[in-house]
Design a protein around this motif. Sequence first.
Motif, PDB file in Angstrom:
ATOM      1  N   ARG A  34     -89.248   8.882  47.229  1.00 19.80           N
ATOM      2  CA  ARG A  34     -88.285   8.189  48.380  1.00 19.80           C
ATOM      3  C   ARG A  34     -87.475   7.952  47.812  1.00 19.80           C
ATOM      4  O   ARG A  34     -86.466   7.937  48.543  1.00 19.80           O
ATOM      5  CB  ARG A  34     -89.691   7.440  48.688  1.00 19.80           C
ATOM      6  CG  ARG A  34     -89.410   6.678  50.160  1.00 19.80           C
ATOM      7  CD  ARG A  34     -90.365   4.990  50.281  1.00 19.80           C
ATOM      8  NE  ARG A  34     -91.116   5.408  50.496  1.00 19.80           N
ATOM      9  CZ  ARG A  34     -91.773   4.760  50.975  1.00 19.80           C
ATOM     10  NH1 ARG A  34     -92.094   3.693  50.583  1.00 19.80           N
ATOM     11  NH2 ARG A  34     -93.733   5.221  51.127  1.00 19.80           N
ATOM     12  N   TRP A  80     -87.359  -4.020  38.182  1.00 19.72           N
ATOM     13  CA  TRP A  80     -85.576  -4.552  39.689  1.00 19.72           C
ATOM     14  C   TRP A  80     -85.656  -6.225  39.095  1.00 19.72           C
ATOM     15  O   TRP A  80     -84.421  -6.193  38.904  1.00 19.72           O
ATOM     16  CB  TRP A  80     -86.598  -4.586  41.106  1.00 19.72           C
ATOM     17  CG  TRP A  80     -87.351  -5.103  41.317  1.00 19.72           C
ATOM     18  CD1 TRP A  80     -88.734  -5.318  41.033  1.00 19.72           C
ATOM     19  CD2 TRP A  80     -87.638  -6.868  41.801  1.00 19.72           C
ATOM     20  NE1 TRP A  80     -90.035  -5.894  41.321  1.00 19.72           N
ATOM     21  CE2 TRP A  80     -88.851  -7.294  41.671  1.00 19.72           C
ATOM     22  CE3 TRP A  80     -86.380  -7.475  41.670  1.00 19.72           C
ATOM     23  CZ2 TRP A  80     -88.866  -8.301  42.585  1.00 19.72           C
ATOM     24  CZ3 TRP A  80     -87.123  -8.928  42.442  1.00 19.72           C
ATOM     25  CH2 TRP A  80     -87.827  -9.406  42.199  1.00 19.72           C
ATOM     26  N   ILE A  95     -85.146  -0.550  48.457  1.00 22.45           N
ATOM     27  CA  ILE A  95     -86.296  -0.683  48.213  1.00 22.45           C
ATOM     28  C   ILE A  95     -87.249   0.533  48.625  1.00 22.45           C
ATOM     29  O   ILE A  95     -87.902   0.675  49.517  1.00 22.45           O
ATOM     30  CB  ILE A  95     -87.493  -2.207  48.937  1.00 22.45           C
ATOM     31  CG1 ILE A  95     -86.438  -3.409  48.773  1.00 22.45           C
ATOM     32  CG2 ILE A  95     -88.341  -2.234  47.994  1.00 22.45           C
ATOM     33  CD1 ILE A  95     -86.267  -4.409  49.082  1.00 22.45           C
ATOM     34  N   CYS A  96     -87.828   1.289  47.810  1.00 24.78           N
ATOM     35  CA  CYS A  96     -87.699   2.160  47.877  1.00 24.78           C
ATOM     36  C   CYS A  96     -89.429   3.122  46.781  1.00 24.78           C
ATOM     37  O   CYS A  96     -90.117   3.569  46.555  1.00 24.78           O
ATOM     38  CB  CYS A  96     -86.851   3.323  47.630  1.00 24.78           C
ATOM     39  SG  CYS A  96     -85.879   3.675  48.339  1.00 24.78           S
ATOM     40  N   THR A  97     -89.854   1.951  46.988  1.00 26.78           N
ATOM     41  CA  THR A  97     -91.431   1.720  45.627  1.00 26.78           C
ATOM     42  C   THR A  97     -92.531   1.972  47.200  1.00 26.78           C
ATOM     43  O   THR A  97     -92.163   2.119  47.704  1.00 26.78           O
ATOM     44  CB  THR A  97     -91.661   0.169  45.133  1.00 26.78           C
ATOM     45  OG1 THR A  97     -91.909  -0.703  46.804  1.00 26.78           O
ATOM     46  CG2 THR A  97     -90.350  -0.235  44.501  1.00 26.78           C
ATOM     47  N   ASP A  99     -95.455   0.951  49.733  1.00 25.79           N
ATOM     48  CA  ASP A  99     -95.640   0.750  50.687  1.00 25.79           C
ATOM     49  C   ASP A  99     -95.828  -0.900  49.543  1.00 25.79           C
ATOM     50  O   ASP A  99     -95.723  -2.302  50.172  1.00 25.79           O
ATOM     51  CB  ASP A  99     -96.235   0.745  51.880  1.00 25.79           C
ATOM     52  CG  ASP A  99     -95.628   1.962  52.279  1.00 25.79           C
ATOM     53  OD1 ASP A  99     -93.932   2.030  51.874  1.00 25.79           O
ATOM     54  OD2 ASP A  99     -96.534   2.385  53.058  1.00 25.79           O
ATOM     55  N   ARG A 100     -96.954  -1.114  49.069  1.00 27.40           N
ATOM     56  CA  ARG A 100     -97.486  -1.913  48.547  1.00 27.40           C
ATOM     57  C   ARG A 100     -96.726  -2.952  47.789  1.00 27.40           C
ATOM     58  O   ARG A 100     -97.526  -3.697  47.730  1.00 27.40           O
ATOM     59  CB  ARG A 100     -99.615  -2.155  48.492  1.00 27.40           C
ATOM     60  CG  ARG A 100     -99.678  -0.963  46.661  1.00 27.40           C
ATOM     61  CD  ARG A 100    -100.833  -0.469  46.468  1.00 27.40           C
ATOM     62  NE  ARG A 100     -99.916  -0.046  45.118  1.00 27.40           N
ATOM     63  CZ  ARG A 100     -99.558   1.149  44.947  1.00 27.40           C
ATOM     64  NH1 ARG A 100     -99.129   1.977  45.776  1.00 27.40           N
ATOM     65  NH2 ARG A 100     -99.896   1.718  42.958  1.00 27.40           N
ATOM     66  N   HIS A 102     -93.456  -3.675  48.215  1.00 29.50           N
ATOM     67  CA  HIS A 102     -92.205  -4.053  48.471  1.00 29.50           C
ATOM     68  C   HIS A 102     -91.906  -5.223  48.838  1.00 29.50           C
ATOM     69  O   HIS A 102     -90.348  -5.714  49.123  1.00 29.50           O
ATOM     70  CB  HIS A 102     -92.125  -3.043  50.393  1.00 29.50           C
ATOM     71  CG  HIS A 102     -92.163  -1.934  50.457  1.00 29.50           C
ATOM     72  ND1 HIS A 102     -91.672  -1.138  49.294  1.00 29.50           N
ATOM     73  CD2 HIS A 102     -91.618  -1.527  51.637  1.00 29.50           C
ATOM     74  CE1 HIS A 102     -91.639   0.104  50.064  1.00 29.50           C
ATOM     75  NE2 HIS A 102     -91.488   0.399  50.986  1.00 29.50           N
ATOM     76  N   ALA A 106     -88.370  -6.966  47.824  1.00 25.60           N
ATOM     77  CA  ALA A 106     -87.723  -7.933  49.910  1.00 25.60           C
ATOM     78  C   ALA A 106     -88.045  -8.752  50.152  1.00 25.60           C
ATOM     79  O   ALA A 106     -86.866  -9.256  50.222  1.00 25.60           O
ATOM     80  CB  ALA A 106     -88.405  -6.924  50.106  1.00 25.60           C
TER      81      ALA A 106
END
Length: 113
Positions: A34, A80, A95-97, A99-100, A102, A106
């Motif tokens: 991603r 990060w 933020i391309c981690t 989904d769980r 994010h 964020a």
Amino acid sequence: MTHPVGSAAANPSEESLGFQHAACVLIVVGAGDRGAKHAKWALAHPDRAHVVGVAEPREVHRARFGRDHALPPERTTSDWRDLAALGKFADAVLICTPDRLHVEPATYPGPLP
């Protein structure tokens, strides 16, 4: 006079309307598929965006991403939070981690853009 939807006349470019953009300075959190795909756009459009930092826990992905974007070692981290500790040095964060993962980056209240 009407123009077909999708035609250049119906959808003038920002440049043709007189808009000018400074390159957006980006940090990427998550350099797997991603993150690498999103950041590839910056490589193809250096006048619009460039990446100045990456956080990626997997060394292989982090090293490749850092090489592709010519990042200095201090801006290629496994976490990060290490980039956040450097203070604000970008306009935006991608933020391309998975989904769980994010929520924490964020909603971080610190100096990430």
